[in-house]
Design an enzyme around this catalytic site. Structure first.
Site, PDB file in Angstrom:
ATOM      1  N   ILE A  14       0.830  -1.213   0.000  1.00 15.36           N
ATOM      2  CA  ILE A  14       0.000   0.000   0.000  1.00 15.36           C
ATOM      3  C   ILE A  14       0.862   1.259   0.000  1.00 15.36           C
ATOM      4  O   ILE A  14       0.482   2.281  -0.591  1.00 15.36           O
ATOM      5  CB  ILE A  14      -1.017  -0.007   1.172  1.00 15.36           C
ATOM      6  CG1 ILE A  14      -2.149   0.972   0.895  1.00 15.36           C
ATOM      7  CG2 ILE A  14      -0.359   0.300   2.513  1.00 15.36           C
ATOM      8  CD1 ILE A  14      -2.941   0.684  -0.344  1.00 15.36           C
ATOM      9  N   SER A  36      12.435   1.143   6.875  1.00 16.36           N
ATOM     10  CA  SER A  36      12.145  -0.062   6.109  1.00 16.36           C
ATOM     11  C   SER A  36      13.220  -1.098   6.348  1.00 16.36           C
ATOM     12  O   SER A  36      14.402  -0.795   6.343  1.00 16.36           O
ATOM     13  CB  SER A  36      12.091   0.288   4.607  1.00 16.36           C
ATOM     14  OG  SER A  36      12.036  -0.897   3.838  1.00 16.36           O
ATOM     15  N   ARG A  37      12.747  -2.333   6.528  1.00 18.37           N
ATOM     16  CA  ARG A  37      13.682  -3.450   6.699  1.00 18.37           C
ATOM     17  C   ARG A  37      14.182  -3.934   5.360  1.00 18.37           C
ATOM     18  O   ARG A  37      15.098  -4.726   5.267  1.00 18.37           O
ATOM     19  CB  ARG A  37      12.989  -4.611   7.429  1.00 18.37           C
ATOM     20  CG  ARG A  37      12.266  -4.201   8.705  1.00 18.37           C
ATOM     21  CD  ARG A  37      11.244  -5.246   9.127  1.00 18.37           C
ATOM     22  NE  ARG A  37      10.398  -5.659   8.007  1.00 18.37           N
ATOM     23  CZ  ARG A  37       9.593  -6.701   8.000  1.00 18.37           C
ATOM     24  NH1 ARG A  37       9.498  -7.444   9.073  1.00 18.37           N
ATOM     25  NH2 ARG A  37       8.871  -7.000   6.954  1.00 18.37           N
ATOM     26  N   LYS A  90      -5.397   1.843   7.865  1.00 16.40           N
ATOM     27  CA  LYS A  90      -6.471   1.053   8.457  1.00 16.40           C
ATOM     28  C   LYS A  90      -6.036  -0.399   8.539  1.00 16.40           C
ATOM     29  O   LYS A  90      -5.257  -0.825   7.689  1.00 16.40           O
ATOM     30  CB  LYS A  90      -7.778   1.203   7.680  1.00 16.40           C
ATOM     31  CG  LYS A  90      -7.707   1.005   6.178  1.00 16.40           C
ATOM     32  CD  LYS A  90      -7.367  -0.277   5.521  1.00 16.40           C
ATOM     33  CE  LYS A  90      -7.994  -1.546   5.904  1.00 16.40           C
ATOM     34  NZ  LYS A  90      -7.639  -2.653   4.953  1.00 16.40           N
ATOM     35  N   ASP A 168      -9.854  -7.723   6.873  1.00 14.04           N
ATOM     36  CA  ASP A 168      -8.956  -6.649   6.439  1.00 14.04           C
ATOM     37  C   ASP A 168      -9.605  -5.829   5.323  1.00 14.04           C
ATOM     38  O   ASP A 168      -9.689  -4.608   5.433  1.00 14.04           O
ATOM     39  CB  ASP A 168      -7.582  -7.208   6.009  1.00 14.04           C
ATOM     40  CG  ASP A 168      -6.689  -6.106   5.501  1.00 14.04           C
ATOM     41  OD1 ASP A 168      -6.065  -5.414   6.323  1.00 14.04           O
ATOM     42  OD2 ASP A 168      -6.644  -5.887   4.269  1.00 14.04           O
TER      43      ASP A 168
END
Ligand code: NAP
Length: 320
Positions: A14, A36-37, A90, A168
């Site tokens: 997203i 960020s990994r 969300k 979700d």
């Protein structure tokens, strides 16, 4: 106009599909860094951890969380404690109590907390709310069906407790419903279908009730192939309202509004509106945290009857 520095935490589907373009094109924010990994975004400073970013970049005043719900709370709390304004994808958390904690902390600190519901910004939603305002709603039928393999490729978290499974996407329907209905609604029962290898449901039927005999049903399916089927039909004393294409198209007696998806199903125009709203909330020194959609999901889990169904298999999921 001066751009406000913002950081994104969690550069997944997203963030790439919606947040990055909305920030780049919106004219309100500048993507100053990522957490960020997996490397983050080309030519944007990246931090391996949120703590490192909070320490190194005090000038980044807004943090937008695009991580899965199960890991959202800890980061959001740290950001608020460090005096940063926060925007949440969300669902705003993995539980209601987490979100209430964040709401209280933002209030104490005088910071903006924006729990976003992107579907509320679909083209037909404001019109639906206005049309329903003086109607008596009799019944609602929600059908929210999509192919999880297309919309959530490789996402292990969605099948782990707190990942919500089919809720979700369904929480998007609930976010629209709670936005447009002129009366409150509550869950009365549910059947939740859990694949035997998953901690969250892959399909569900939910029933609801409201004042003066109002009833509603939701038929939720995560194994629906083809274009997503995200529709809502609302029977009123003034005729039938339908919202289709995830809220993008509104039809009421004698009128049809919204362009729809054309041949590209998905989310259109919703995220630029979320960032405009965040800019407005920051300027006004306000927060917006509406937990009603998450409450309906929590109640479906609380009242729902569990049914075991066939295991879920997906080649993009390494851990199934
Ligand atoms: P995703 O593709 O799995 O991305 C989430 C990102 O969060 C990961 O890529 C990873 O980014 C980071 N992350 C940090 N801790 C993680 C952990 N323990 N497990 C997995 N990822 C972790 O998920 P998504 O589809 O973008 O969804 C993220 C949120 O956006 C969810 O709340 C979802 O409901 C919401 N959302 C999704 C969609 C959609 O169509 N997919 C639409 C609207 C809203 P790094 O590698 O950069 O660390």
């Amino acid at each position: 106009m001066t751009l406000t520095d913002i950081a994104i935490v969690g550069v997944g589907k997203i963030a790439r599909d919606q947040h990055l373009p909305a920030i780049a094109e919106g004219g309100q924010f500048r993507l100053a860094a990522t957490v960020s990994r997996s490397g983050g975004v080309e030519r944007v400073e990246n931090f391996d951890t949120l703590d490192a970013l909070l320490e190194a970049r005090p000038g980044i005043g807004v943090i937008s969380f695009c991580t899965p719900p199960q890991v959202r709370y800890e980061g959001a709390r740290a950001a608020l404690e460090a005096g940063r304004h926060v925007m949440l994808e969300k669902p705003p958390g993995a539980s209601l109590s987490e979100v209430e904690d964040l709401r209280a902390l933002a209030g104490e600190k005088g910071l903006t907390l924006y729990a976003t519901w992107h579907s509320r910004h679909a083209d037909g939603v404001a019109g639906a709310r206005a049309w329903l305002a003086d109607k008596r709603v009799q019944s609602v039928r929600i059908d929210w069906k999509e192919d999880v393999r297309v919309w959530h490729p490789g996402q292990v978290w969605i099948w782990e407790a707190g990942g919500l499974g089919v809720f979700d996407p369904a929480i998007n329907a609930f976010s629209i419903l709670t936005e447009i209905l002129p009366v409150p609604i509550h869950v009365t029962g549910a059947e939740l279908r859990f694949p035997s290898n998953c901690e969250t449901p892959i399909a569900a039927d939910v029933s609801f009730a409201g004042p003066h005999g109002l009833t509603a049903t939701a038929d939720l399916d995560f194994l629906y192939e083809g274009d997503p089927f995200w529709t809502m039909a609302i029977e009123t004393d003034g005729g039938m309202l339908t919202l289709t294409q995830g809220g993008a198209v509104l039809e009421v007696p004698g009128d049809r509004q919204g362009e729809g998806w054309g041949d590209q199903p998905g989310i259109h125009g919703e995220y630029p509106r979320l960032y405009s709203e965040m800019a407005r909330l920051l300027a006004a020194g306000q927060s917006e945290v509406d937990t009603r959609p998450l409450t309906l999901v929590a109640d479906a889990f609380m009242l729902g009857r569990r049914v075991d169904v066939a295991p879920f298999t997906d080649p993009t999921l390494k851990e199934t």
